[in-house]
Design a protein around this motif. Structure first.
Motif, PDB file in Angstrom:
ATOM      1  N   ASP A 189      32.161  35.146  13.810  1.00 55.92           N
ATOM      2  CA  ASP A 189      31.587  36.662  13.132  1.00 55.92           C
ATOM      3  C   ASP A 189      31.617  36.106  11.631  1.00 55.92           C
ATOM      4  O   ASP A 189      32.670  35.880  10.937  1.00 55.92           O
ATOM      5  CB  ASP A 189      32.585  37.475  13.338  1.00 55.92           C
ATOM      6  CG  ASP A 189      32.308  38.993  12.546  1.00 55.92           C
ATOM      7  OD1 ASP A 189      31.338  38.763  11.947  1.00 55.92           O
ATOM      8  OD2 ASP A 189      33.048  39.820  13.203  1.00 55.92           O
TER       9      ASP A 189
ATOM     10  N   HIS B  54      30.908  37.494   8.814  1.00 54.52           N
ATOM     11  CA  HIS B  54      31.225  38.256   7.563  1.00 54.52           C
ATOM     12  C   HIS B  54      31.837  39.654   8.424  1.00 54.52           C
ATOM     13  O   HIS B  54      30.980  40.564   8.893  1.00 54.52           O
ATOM     14  CB  HIS B  54      29.904  38.757   6.709  1.00 54.52           C
ATOM     15  CG  HIS B  54      30.109  39.656   5.791  1.00 54.52           C
ATOM     16  ND1 HIS B  54      29.201  40.361   5.146  1.00 54.52           N
ATOM     17  CD2 HIS B  54      31.356  40.399   5.436  1.00 54.52           C
ATOM     18  CE1 HIS B  54      29.689  41.378   4.251  1.00 54.52           C
ATOM     19  NE2 HIS B  54      31.023  41.306   4.399  1.00 54.52           N
ATOM     20  N   ASP B  55      33.026  39.811   8.083  1.00 55.31           N
ATOM     21  CA  ASP B  55      33.654  40.853   8.654  1.00 55.31           C
ATOM     22  C   ASP B  55      34.940  41.013   7.878  1.00 55.31           C
ATOM     23  O   ASP B  55      35.375  40.463   6.629  1.00 55.31           O
ATOM     24  CB  ASP B  55      33.921  40.901  10.058  1.00 55.31           C
ATOM     25  CG  ASP B  55      33.888  42.020  10.929  1.00 55.31           C
ATOM     26  OD1 ASP B  55      34.097  43.124  10.420  1.00 55.31           O
ATOM     27  OD2 ASP B  55      33.018  41.884  11.962  1.00 55.31           O
TER      28      ASP B  55
ATOM     29  N   ASP C 136      24.308  41.460   8.372  1.00 51.74           N
ATOM     30  CA  ASP C 136      25.749  42.162   8.964  1.00 51.74           C
ATOM     31  C   ASP C 136      25.510  43.598   8.663  1.00 51.74           C
ATOM     32  O   ASP C 136      24.472  44.417   8.242  1.00 51.74           O
ATOM     33  CB  ASP C 136      26.703  41.677   7.711  1.00 51.74           C
ATOM     34  CG  ASP C 136      26.089  41.444   6.402  1.00 51.74           C
ATOM     35  OD1 ASP C 136      25.366  42.537   5.919  1.00 51.74           O
ATOM     36  OD2 ASP C 136      26.462  40.622   5.611  1.00 51.74           O
TER      37      ASP C 136
ATOM     38  N   GLY D 283      27.120  38.944  11.077  1.00 55.22           N
ATOM     39  CA  GLY D 283      28.455  39.417  10.987  1.00 55.22           C
ATOM     40  C   GLY D 283      28.643  40.941  11.113  1.00 55.22           C
ATOM     41  O   GLY D 283      27.542  41.530  10.894  1.00 55.22           O
TER      42      GLY D 283
ATOM     43  N   ASP E 113      30.694  43.232   9.456  1.00 55.83           N
ATOM     44  CA  ASP E 113      30.928  44.067   8.138  1.00 55.83           C
ATOM     45  C   ASP E 113      31.484  45.339   8.533  1.00 55.83           C
ATOM     46  O   ASP E 113      31.125  46.259   7.890  1.00 55.83           O
ATOM     47  CB  ASP E 113      29.466  43.978   7.320  1.00 55.83           C
ATOM     48  CG  ASP E 113      29.909  44.472   5.861  1.00 55.83           C
ATOM     49  OD1 ASP E 113      30.954  44.278   5.473  1.00 55.83           O
ATOM     50  OD2 ASP E 113      29.051  45.235   5.479  1.00 55.83           O
TER      51      ASP E 113
END
Length: 302
Positions: free
Chosen positions: A22, A24-25, A218, A250, A252
Motif C-alpha cells: 500500500d 500511500h496510507d 490514492d 494506496g 490514503d
C-alpha cells in the motif's frame, strides 16, 4: 544485501522483500483541519493492519510527516506485532495543518530524521524515516510550498531519499516537477506525485508519466470518494500507453470516518483483486509489488 534498500521503521530492507505494498496510507494522523477525525488509536491501527495482511498485504508506507501525530514509535511496535513492513515519513505538509511554526532549518530536520531517527520518540532507539513528504498548493506553489520542496530536495541530495508530494486536488504536477527536477536537480525517478486521480485530466496524467516520476493514485479507502469512479479509466489509459511501470496505488486513510468505511484493508481486500480482474495480473503485480520496490528503495547515503 542489495545496495538499494527500503528504509523501514525496523531497519533497511532489500527491495525484493517489500512484497505487496500500500504505497500511500496513514495509520496515525492529526491535523487542526480535521477536528474529531484524528487517527490515534493503536489498537484500531493494528486491527486494520491485520486485516490488510489477511488479504495478502505485506507492506505499507505512511505519508504522515513531521508534526502531524505520525506516532513513529507506534509504527515500529505495530510492525513487530503484525509482521507488516512499515515505512515512516519525515517532511512537512501545508501550513494549514500546523498550529505552530515549523522548525527553521527544515533540511537539517529532514536529514536527521532520515539518517539518525525521528524526533520525539519517547523510549528506545528512534526509528528512521524512509521518505520525505511535502505538499504543493492548488494549481501552483506558494512560498511555504517552495520552502518545503527546496528543503526536501536538499535532504534528498544528502541522503538519496525519495520525495512524496501531496498535489492539492491533483493539481500542480508540472510546477512541482519544474522546481524539484528542473531547478533543484532531483531525478524524476525519486519523485512520487500523490493524488493525481483527484484531477482526472488524462492529458495532465500522461504528461506527468512522461516525466519519469511515479504516479500515485490514492483515496479508495473512502467508500464514496468523489473521483474513485474515474480511477480505472486513468489506470487503463496510462497502462495502454506504456506507463504501467510508473503507477502506484494506496488507500490514503486520513480520517476516522474513512477508517470506519473500510480504511487500509480496502487496498488488499478490494482494490488489488479488482485491478487483477479488470486490468490483468501482470499490471497488478507491477502496481503493488514491482513498482513500490523501485520507488521506495534507494542507495542510502547515510
Amino acid at each position: 544485501m542489495d545496495a538499494l534498500a527500503v528504509r523501514t521503521v525496523l531497519g533497511d530492507l532489500p527491495a525484493a522483500e517489500l512484497g505487496v505494498c500500500d504505497s500511500h496510507d496513514h495509520l496515525f494522523l492529526r491535523s487542526p483541519r480535521l477536528p474529531g477525525e484524528e487517527l490515534t488509536d493503536a489498537d484500531a491501527a493494528e486491527r486494520q493492519l491485520r486485516e490488510f495482511a489477511a488479504h495478502g498485504g505485506q507492506s505499507l508506507v505512511q505519508w504522515t510527516p513531521y508534526g502531524m501525530g505520525r506516532h513513529t514509535g507506534g509504527l515500529a511496535e505495530l510492525a513487530r506485532r503484525t509482521g507488516v513492513r512499515l515505512v515512516a515519513a519525515t517532511g512537512l505538509h501545508q501550513a494549514v495543518h500546523y498550529a505552530e511554526e515549523p522548525p527553521a532549518d527544515l533540511a537539517e530536520l529532514f536529514v536527521e530524521e532520515l539518517t539518525e531517527g525521528v524526533r520525539g520518540s519517547v523510549c528506545g532507539a528512534a526509528p528512521r524515516a524512509g521518505l520525505i513528504k511535502v505538499a504543493g498548493d492548488f494549481h501552483g506553489l506558494g512560498p511555504h510550498a517552495r520552502r518545503t520542496l527546496t528543503a526536501a530536495a536538499e535532504a534528498h541530495h544528502a541522503t538519496g531519499a525519495p520525495i512524496a508530494v501531496h498535489l492539492e486536488l491533483g493539481t500542480g504536477a508540472a510546477q512541482v516537477l519544474s522546481l524539484l527536477c528542473g531547478r533543484l536537480g532531483v531525478p524524476p525517478a525519486r519523485v512520487l506525485l500523490g493524488h493525481l486521480g483527484r484531477c482526472p485530466d488524462l492529458r495532465m496524467q500522461r504528461e506527468a508519466a512522461r516525466s519519469g516520476a511515479w504516479l500515485v493514485f490514492d483515496g479508495p479507502s473512502r467508500a464514496h470518494h468523489a473521483t474513485d469512479w474515474r480511477l480505472f479509466d486513468s489506470l487503463a489509459d496510462l497502462a495502454e500507453r506504456g506507463y504501467g511501470d510508473r503507477l502506484l496505488l494506496g488507500g490514503d486513510t486520513v480520517t476516522a470516518a474513512a477508517r470506519a468505511e473500510g480504511g487500509v484493508p480496502q487496498v488488499s481486500r478490494v482494490l488489488r483483486p479488482r485491478v487483477e480482474r479488470e486490468l490483468g495480473e501482470g499490471l497488478a503485480r507491477r502496481v503493488f509489488v514491482d513498482n513500490p520496490a523501485q520507488a521506495f528503495a534507494v542507495d542510502w547515503k547515510g
